[in-house]
Enzyme design. Structure first.
Site, PDB file in Angstrom:
ATOM      1  N   CYS A 134       2.822  -3.285   4.127  1.00 39.77           N
ATOM      2  CA  CYS A 134       1.956  -2.151   4.466  1.00 39.77           C
ATOM      3  C   CYS A 134       2.486  -1.559   5.767  1.00 39.77           C
ATOM      4  CB  CYS A 134       0.480  -2.537   4.542  1.00 39.77           C
ATOM      5  SG  CYS A 134      -0.052  -3.505   5.957  1.00 39.77           S
ATOM      6  N   HIS A 147       9.051 -23.821   9.735  1.00 37.58           N
ATOM      7  CA  HIS A 147       7.965 -24.506  10.428  1.00 37.58           C
ATOM      8  C   HIS A 147       6.609 -24.360   9.765  1.00 37.58           C
ATOM      9  CE1 HIS A 147      10.183 -24.599  14.571  1.00 37.58           C
ATOM     10  NE2 HIS A 147      10.921 -25.090  13.572  1.00 37.58           N
ATOM     11  N   ASP A 169       0.869  -1.172   0.000  1.00 34.18           N
ATOM     12  CA  ASP A 169       0.000   0.000   0.000  1.00 34.18           C
ATOM     13  C   ASP A 169       0.906   1.223   0.000  1.00 34.18           C
ATOM     14  OD1 ASP A 169       0.936   0.291   2.612  1.00 34.18           O
ATOM     15  OD2 ASP A 169      -1.053   0.317   3.524  1.00 34.18           O
ATOM     16  N   HIS A 211       6.297 -30.796  10.909  1.00 37.41           N
ATOM     17  CA  HIS A 211       5.642 -29.555  10.493  1.00 37.41           C
ATOM     18  C   HIS A 211       4.717 -29.772   9.296  1.00 37.41           C
ATOM     19  CE1 HIS A 211       8.263 -27.616  13.312  1.00 37.41           C
ATOM     20  NE2 HIS A 211       9.323 -28.102  12.677  1.00 37.41           N
ATOM     21  N   THR A 271       1.642  -1.643   9.069  1.00 34.93           N
ATOM     22  CA  THR A 271       1.848  -2.590  10.166  1.00 34.93           C
ATOM     23  C   THR A 271       2.077  -4.004   9.674  1.00 34.93           C
ATOM     24  OG1 THR A 271      -0.489  -3.171  10.393  1.00 34.93           O
ATOM     25  CG2 THR A 271       0.303  -1.271  11.676  1.00 34.93           C
TER      26      THR A 271
END
Length: 142
Positions: free
Chosen positions: A64, A97, A8, A132, A66
């Site tokens: 972006c 993992h 963004d 995993h 955060t």
């Protein structure tokens, strides 16, 4: 290797720096945005996630402010495992993992050197499989 990338407005400058830094290593499919003008992050995260989900892209990078908005959006797509990473160890474990296939970075909370390390780590770390594998197979809702 062709990598899909999108951001963004908050991640635009970091996206451009990553493309430049790794231009000799990756071929880029840039889903935008193409400026720092305010935009809605789902408009860019959805096309990238669709490309990864449909095997048009092996892996992607989303950025972006955060990282949360694009991660939440991308993870709505089946077969997308978008991992929000802010340090080396998180990026390595996301690959080892979780077999993460989309690296998500929070542009407002990491510097450029950290972002470059995250890209290096994410694209140089293999999925460990083993115990995993069973867990990753349980992620998609059928």
């Amino acid at each position: 290797m062709k990598i899909h990338i999108a951001s963004d407005h908050a991640g635009f400058e970091l996206k451009e720096a990553i493309k430049k830094q790794f231009s000799n290593r990756f071929e880029w499919e840039d889903h935008g945005t193409f400026s720092s003008e305010s935009v809605d992050y789902p408009d860019f995260a959805h096309p990238l996630a669709a490309a990864v989900a449909n095997d048009a892209a092996e892996r992607g990078i989303l950025i972006c402010g955060t990282g949360n908005g694009v991660a939440i959006t991308a993870n709505k797509h089946a077969n997308v495992r978008a991992a929000l990473c802010w340090n080396h160890d998180i990026a390595a474990l996301a690959r080892q993992h979780n077999d993460a296939n989309v690296l998500v970075m929070p542009a407002r909370f990491i510097d450029q050197a950290t972002a470059f390390d995250l890209v290096e780590t994410f694209f140089n770390t293999a999925f460990e499989g083993g115990r995993h594998e069973r867990r990753v197979q349980k992620i998609n809702v059928r």
